[in-house]
Design a protein around this motif. Structure first.
Motif, mmCIF file in Angstrom:
data_model
loop_
_atom_site.group_PDB
_atom_site.id
_atom_site.type_symbol
_atom_site.label_atom_id
_atom_site.label_comp_id
_atom_site.label_asym_id
_atom_site.label_seq_id
_atom_site.Cartn_x
_atom_site.Cartn_y
_atom_site.Cartn_z
ATOM 1 N N LEU A 116 0.839 -1.211 0.000
ATOM 2 C CA LEU A 116 0.000 0.000 0.000
ATOM 3 C C LEU A 116 0.870 1.256 0.000
ATOM 4 O O LEU A 116 0.561 2.245 -0.667
ATOM 5 C CB LEU A 116 -0.952 -0.001 1.202
ATOM 6 C CG LEU A 116 -2.062 -1.069 1.148
ATOM 7 C CD1 LEU A 116 -2.862 -1.078 2.453
ATOM 8 C CD2 LEU A 116 -3.010 -0.841 -0.028
ATOM 9 N N GLN A 119 2.202 1.555 -3.508
ATOM 10 C CA GLN A 119 1.127 1.975 -4.415
ATOM 11 C C GLN A 119 0.858 3.464 -4.255
ATOM 12 O O GLN A 119 0.614 4.185 -5.220
ATOM 13 C CB GLN A 119 -0.154 1.197 -4.126
ATOM 14 C CG GLN A 119 -0.073 -0.271 -4.497
ATOM 15 C CD GLN A 119 -1.377 -0.975 -4.210
ATOM 16 O OE1 GLN A 119 -2.449 -0.513 -4.551
ATOM 17 N NE2 GLN A 119 -1.288 -2.118 -3.570
ATOM 18 N N ARG A 120 0.884 3.917 -3.016
ATOM 19 C CA ARG A 120 0.630 5.334 -2.741
ATOM 20 C C ARG A 120 1.647 6.200 -3.483
ATOM 21 O O ARG A 120 1.312 7.253 -4.025
ATOM 22 C CB ARG A 120 0.741 5.551 -1.223
ATOM 23 C CG ARG A 120 0.243 6.871 -0.747
ATOM 24 C CD ARG A 120 0.417 6.911 0.756
ATOM 25 N NE ARG A 120 0.259 8.260 1.262
ATOM 26 C CZ ARG A 120 1.164 9.196 1.100
ATOM 27 N NH1 ARG A 120 2.280 8.973 0.452
ATOM 28 N NH2 ARG A 120 0.936 10.410 1.581
ATOM 29 N N ASN A 121 2.904 5.735 -3.513
ATOM 30 C CA ASN A 121 3.947 6.496 -4.206
ATOM 31 C C ASN A 121 3.772 6.467 -5.720
ATOM 32 O O ASN A 121 4.354 7.282 -6.428
ATOM 33 C CB ASN A 121 5.338 5.949 -3.829
ATOM 34 C CG ASN A 121 5.623 6.112 -2.338
ATOM 35 O OD1 ASN A 121 5.036 6.970 -1.683
ATOM 36 N ND2 ASN A 121 6.515 5.278 -1.810
ATOM 37 N N LEU A 123 0.819 6.790 -7.203
ATOM 38 C CA LEU A 123 -0.449 7.456 -7.541
ATOM 39 C C LEU A 123 -0.218 8.926 -7.843
ATOM 40 O O LEU A 123 0.617 9.582 -7.198
ATOM 41 C CB LEU A 123 -1.421 7.386 -6.360
ATOM 42 C CG LEU A 123 -2.185 6.096 -6.103
ATOM 43 C CD1 LEU A 123 -3.066 6.263 -4.861
ATOM 44 C CD2 LEU A 123 -3.036 5.688 -7.304
ATOM 45 N N MET A 162 -2.490 6.120 6.303
ATOM 46 C CA MET A 162 -1.856 6.243 4.981
ATOM 47 C C MET A 162 -2.802 6.842 3.946
ATOM 48 O O MET A 162 -2.392 7.475 2.995
ATOM 49 C CB MET A 162 -1.454 4.852 4.459
ATOM 50 C CG MET A 162 -0.110 4.376 4.927
ATOM 51 S SD MET A 162 0.385 2.924 3.970
ATOM 52 C CE MET A 162 -0.538 1.617 4.726
ATOM 53 N N PHE A 163 -4.117 6.539 4.096
ATOM 54 C CA PHE A 163 -5.121 6.944 3.104
ATOM 55 C C PHE A 163 -6.392 7.380 3.821
ATOM 56 O O PHE A 163 -6.657 6.952 4.952
ATOM 57 C CB PHE A 163 -5.515 5.747 2.207
ATOM 58 C CG PHE A 163 -4.420 5.226 1.339
ATOM 59 C CD1 PHE A 163 -4.227 5.715 0.053
ATOM 60 C CD2 PHE A 163 -3.571 4.220 1.791
ATOM 61 C CE1 PHE A 163 -3.215 5.224 -0.754
ATOM 62 C CE2 PHE A 163 -2.556 3.733 0.987
ATOM 63 C CZ PHE A 163 -2.385 4.226 -0.289
ATOM 64 N N LYS A 185 -8.281 6.990 -0.766
ATOM 65 C CA LYS A 185 -7.775 8.179 -1.443
ATOM 66 C C LYS A 185 -6.457 8.612 -0.834
ATOM 67 O O LYS A 185 -6.313 8.675 0.392
ATOM 68 C CB LYS A 185 -8.796 9.317 -1.325
ATOM 69 C CG LYS A 185 -8.386 10.524 -2.122
ATOM 70 C CD LYS A 185 -9.538 11.475 -2.309
ATOM 71 C CE LYS A 185 -9.049 12.655 -3.139
ATOM 72 N NZ LYS A 185 -9.977 13.730 -3.194
ATOM 73 N N LYS A 186 -5.516 8.942 -1.729
ATOM 74 C CA LYS A 186 -4.192 9.370 -1.287
ATOM 75 C C LYS A 186 -4.290 10.704 -0.556
ATOM 76 O O LYS A 186 -4.969 11.616 -1.008
ATOM 77 C CB LYS A 186 -3.306 9.519 -2.524
ATOM 78 C CG LYS A 186 -1.913 9.985 -2.261
ATOM 79 C CD LYS A 186 -1.135 10.028 -3.564
ATOM 80 C CE LYS A 186 0.260 10.549 -3.332
ATOM 81 N NZ LYS A 186 1.112 10.423 -4.510
ATOM 82 N N GLN A 187 -3.592 10.794 0.578
ATOM 83 C CA GLN A 187 -3.530 12.082 1.268
ATOM 84 C C GLN A 187 -2.314 12.847 0.771
ATOM 85 O O GLN A 187 -1.296 12.237 0.432
ATOM 86 C CB GLN A 187 -3.404 11.855 2.776
ATOM 87 C CG GLN A 187 -4.651 11.248 3.354
ATOM 88 C CD GLN A 187 -4.496 10.922 4.816
ATOM 89 O OE1 GLN A 187 -3.390 10.741 5.312
ATOM 90 N NE2 GLN A 187 -5.604 10.844 5.503
#
Ligand SMILES: C[S@@+](CC[C@H](N)C(=O)[O-])C[C@H]1O[C@@H](n2cnc3c(N)ncnc32)[C@H](O)[C@@H]1O
Length: 209
Positions: A116, A119-121, A123, A162-163, A185-187
């Motif tokens: 996760l 993945q966040r990086n 997005l 994280m989200f 949703k990405k913060q």
């Protein structure tokens, strides 16, 4: 070598998955993502979901099994496809959405958390993750392939801060209430860095990492 590297395991999965196409989940995704958004599918397998996603989005399919990738490429020579591992998500591209159907349950909790973060990086700003899981408790192992069941509270704990959780809902796939989907949703904060992937990756099929 992974569970889905031998041809016979790939064929077995394709037979078992016949009749499931995830259209209902993709319709939910469409309420969060505008048409034409860039979507990376993780663990595309035979590509049934990728074909549906491609009707609405600018899609890239991925898997770590060369057989799944090569078979899909043979029938879709222009498709954008990546050989990608779901733990380290090693790509320089960024996406509006990362999607998977019944893939991240192959990870341990620690691996899922690292995935996760990675993945966040990968997005874009305001990017969204959409993933489905088997709902339940505990885990099983089949020839080195892990099948983890997750509860809503366990997923909330792993996601932490994280989200933003836009949705975390139960749905039915093979039995009543047997599945969960999450929309995250990405913060807008700093990139996250998991501990070195090699330290957390479990030994899998054929005893290899
Ligand atoms: C249960 S199948 C689901 C396939 C497809 N999403 C579907 O719903 O039909 C799991 C998929 O995840 C892929 N997979 C498993 N572990 C993976 C990993 N570490 N990295 C990338 N893909 C992986 C497998 O090759 C397989 O295609």
């Amino acid at each position: 070598m992974g569970f889905y590297d031998p041809e016979q395991n790939v064929n077995q999965y394709i037979e078992m998955a016949k009749g499931f196409d995830g259209k209902a989940l993709i319709d939910i995704l469409r309420t969060y993502m505008p048409a034409g958004a860039s979507v990376l599918e993780l663990g595309m397998g035979p590509g049934v979901y990728l074909e549906i996603l491609a009707k609405y989005f600018d899609v890239t399919g991925s898997d770590n099994s060369d057989i799944f990738i090569e078979r899909f490429r043979a029938s879709h020579p222009d498709a954008s496809l990546l050989h990608l591992d779901i733990i380290d998500i090693h790509t320089d591209s960024k996406f509006d959405c990362i999607y998977s159907n019944k893939v991240l349950h192959h990870l341990t909790e620690q691996e899922l958390k690292a995935s996760l973060m990675q993945q966040r990086n990968a997005l874009n700003t305001d990017g969204v993750l959409f993933h489905s899981f088997w709902k339940g408790e505990g885990r099983e192992e089949m020839q080195g392939m892990l099948l983890s069941y997750y509860s809503i509270s366990q997923l909330k704990h792993i996601i932490g801060d994280m989200f933003d959780i836009l949705a975390l809902e139960t749905y039915s796939e093979m039995a009543d209430g047997d599945s969960l989907y999450i929309v995250l949703k990405k913060q807008p904060n700093e990139p996250l860095h998991p501990q070195p992937i090699a330290d957390i990756r479990r030994v899998t099929y054929n005893g290899q990492k």
